[in-house]
Design an enzyme around this catalytic site. Sequence first.
Site, mmCIF file in Angstrom:
data_model
loop_
_atom_site.group_PDB
_atom_site.id
_atom_site.type_symbol
_atom_site.label_atom_id
_atom_site.label_comp_id
_atom_site.label_asym_id
_atom_site.label_seq_id
_atom_site.Cartn_x
_atom_site.Cartn_y
_atom_site.Cartn_z
ATOM 1 C CB CYS B 17 -0.941 -0.004 1.201
ATOM 2 S SG CYS B 17 -2.275 -1.199 1.008
ATOM 3 C CE LYS B 20 -4.895 3.453 -0.927
ATOM 4 N NZ LYS B 20 -5.552 3.362 0.391
ATOM 5 C CG PHE B 49 -10.822 8.115 -5.893
ATOM 6 C CD1 PHE B 49 -9.913 7.193 -6.374
ATOM 7 C CD2 PHE B 49 -11.698 8.702 -6.788
ATOM 8 C CE1 PHE B 49 -9.872 6.859 -7.714
ATOM 9 C CE2 PHE B 49 -11.666 8.378 -8.119
ATOM 10 C CZ PHE B 49 -10.755 7.454 -8.600
ATOM 11 C CG ASP B 51 -9.798 1.825 -1.014
ATOM 12 O OD1 ASP B 51 -8.773 1.375 -1.506
ATOM 13 O OD2 ASP B 51 -9.799 2.874 -0.331
ATOM 14 C CG ASP B 68 -7.252 -2.231 -1.801
ATOM 15 O OD1 ASP B 68 -6.449 -1.335 -2.070
ATOM 16 O OD2 ASP B 68 -8.065 -2.172 -0.864
ATOM 17 C CG ASP B 91 -11.266 -1.587 1.372
ATOM 18 O OD1 ASP B 91 -10.975 -0.794 2.277
ATOM 19 O OD2 ASP B 91 -10.520 -1.826 0.409
ATOM 20 N N GLY B 139 -11.158 -13.091 -13.436
ATOM 21 C CA GLY B 139 -10.257 -11.961 -13.299
ATOM 22 C C GLY B 139 -9.723 -11.494 -14.629
ATOM 23 C CB SER B 141 -3.885 -11.941 -16.159
ATOM 24 O OG SER B 141 -4.383 -12.768 -17.199
ATOM 25 C CG ASP B 229 -9.513 -1.043 5.390
ATOM 26 O OD1 ASP B 229 -9.968 0.043 4.985
ATOM 27 O OD2 ASP B 229 -9.091 -1.929 4.631
#
Lengths: 351, 351
Positions: B17, B20, B49, B51, B68, B91, B139, B141, B229
């Site tokens: 993180c 970010k 903004f 998450d 994330d 989140d 997903g 990739s 969080d």
Amino acid sequence: MGAQVIKLTQTVNKGGCAAKIAAIELNEIINKLKFPKKQGRLIINGEQFDDAAVYKISKKLYLIKTLDFFTPIVDDPYLFGQVAAANAMSDVYAMGGRPVLALAILAYPSSVFEKQIIAKVLQGAIDNLKKANADLAGGHSIDDETIKFGLSVTGFTDNNTLWANNGALAGDKLILTKALGTGTLMAGLKFKTLSKVKLEEAYTSMRKLNNIIDIITKKEKKAIHAATDITGFGLAGHSYQMAKASRVSFKIKMSSVPVFEHVIASLKMGNLTKAHKTNADYTNKGVVIDGSLNKEERLICFDPQTSGGLLLAVDPDYCEGIIKKIKREFKMARVIGEVNPRGKQDVYFCR
Amino acid sequence: MGAQVIKLTQTVNKGGCAAKIAAIELNEIINKLKFPKKQGRLIINGEQFDDAAVYKISKKLYLIKTLDFFTPIVDDPYLFGQVAAANAMSDVYAMGGRPVLALAILAYPSSVFEKQIIAKVLQGAIDNLKKANADLAGGHSIDDETIKFGLSVTGFTDNNTLWANNGALAGDKLILTKALGTGTLMAGLKFKTLSKVKLEEAYTSMRKLNNIIDIITKKEKKAIHAATDITGFGLAGHSYQMAKASRVSFKIKMSSVPVFEHVIASLKMGNLTKAHKTNADYTNKGVVIDGSLNKEERLICFDPQTSGGLLLAVDPDYCEGIIKKIKREFKMARVIGEVNPRGKQDVYFCR
């Protein structure tokens, strides 16, 4: 105004869906994984690493979830945002659903890009989401070597009529809603062998929403037995997946397949992506291309599309009515082939 | 076995993180955007903004959506996958929900990484999702210069009790469920100034799910008025956002704040990230740190967390019961402060 000096496509090695990890490599990775028994409510879980998952909330409400992101396919940041949004929402439309909300997936080198450029990318996405009545509701952004942008999109179907890719029936007609060739054209843009002016037709197509659902009746919706959107694996790759999943055989007439202006010329110039080769490898076992097709026609089958059209398997009784309506909005839409009972090959491309 | 030779953290510039985009930069970009009027069903749309977005499906069913992704924070690919999954699901937990399904966000240089490494990352995520009864359902990739991994997670609440970050009330107690310090420790790992053995405590914490919801009663759930969080913007950044959104003032006692072993030593060694500075800049206007705190204690306030704990604003009558239960599962959980009426500063860190 100095912001405009950066040409987005020149900041990356590969653009758009051509940057996807090859299907063969992906399958090898997935085959190594141990998945737990899936929940009963998860109706489509992307066993083939599909971009969309379907979760049953109730008998009348199915949630569709998808995500897509990529490197710039065009130089204009606003257009890039529009295309990325249309491309990401397309998976929801390909399932027969409507998008509702989206989160941004954003990575860029913060020391290189002016904030104005990033804002334009996001604005392009917001404006295209608005056309679908969907909201950008947040996201995640990281500092990275190169720029990437996309969306995770959630949508719903208003009843339980899903367009999965395993529903095509022998006798169905195949409709393709957009022309092919963005892979070679955008490669030409990147290699600077094609002037910018010539690509407007492809730009317009890539930013256009695949919202077929908004222009047909409920009955016609049910007459569409299967759908998929044509993206990185090309017409060959995605039709192969659909034919295999449906346990049928597709016959596609290349003389009927819509192609953008300048695509043949671009292919003759040698504007190719790595995906032209990996898509051919991927479909090697199940796709047969008739010997009468020339080199460029073969390459079009494997051309990786960014924000490509939908491939629909349609009840023949409804095909004429549906294609007529679609053509009003999607001028390049064509009936490109038919579905036959399972045969030696999954997809057969002929003249 | 050769696959293990690559040290994931050495392949990227920034880990977790800490990579970010800084909050100030993000706000400047968002301020340039024109958003259409949002749909009525979109209850939380991440105007900051955020998450996580919240969409009302019905009175009894709220959909929570978040995403994330980040560069490797650790060298072990399986652990990286576990941490990324715990971090992404966090989140949903921070909103009072439970995760249900996830899609993978994956980018890596396919010419560099053996497929076995990527499979381990994904397996770590799948196994941690399983602990939450959530499925990895697909997903996207892409081939990229460096490896990045994360998830887009969808969850639900079983009623309309949401833990938004604007619900903290004067009189509430503040509970933090995990210790702080992953930013400096993982920087130390990357700079090779900390030996691997010492970081097990932080690894265990980062891969642990923030599933407080599973260990408290319905009444206790209602007694938690707000939650967030702690991730990239650190305790200072996230408590600042929560205090501002709730229009209250937080008083946090640093002597009560849990910190991992070796964090002070690591900070003294100078193991810092860019985020230590950008988080201090971001919170400059609303966060006051008492002069009695030493340099390391100040830095802990700004330390960017990866898969950090939840910060909960809890009804004082329920605080003792809740912290007792949480401590059984989260040994480092502590009551770290209290909520006061709005004052000159949003957050005040004292000894």
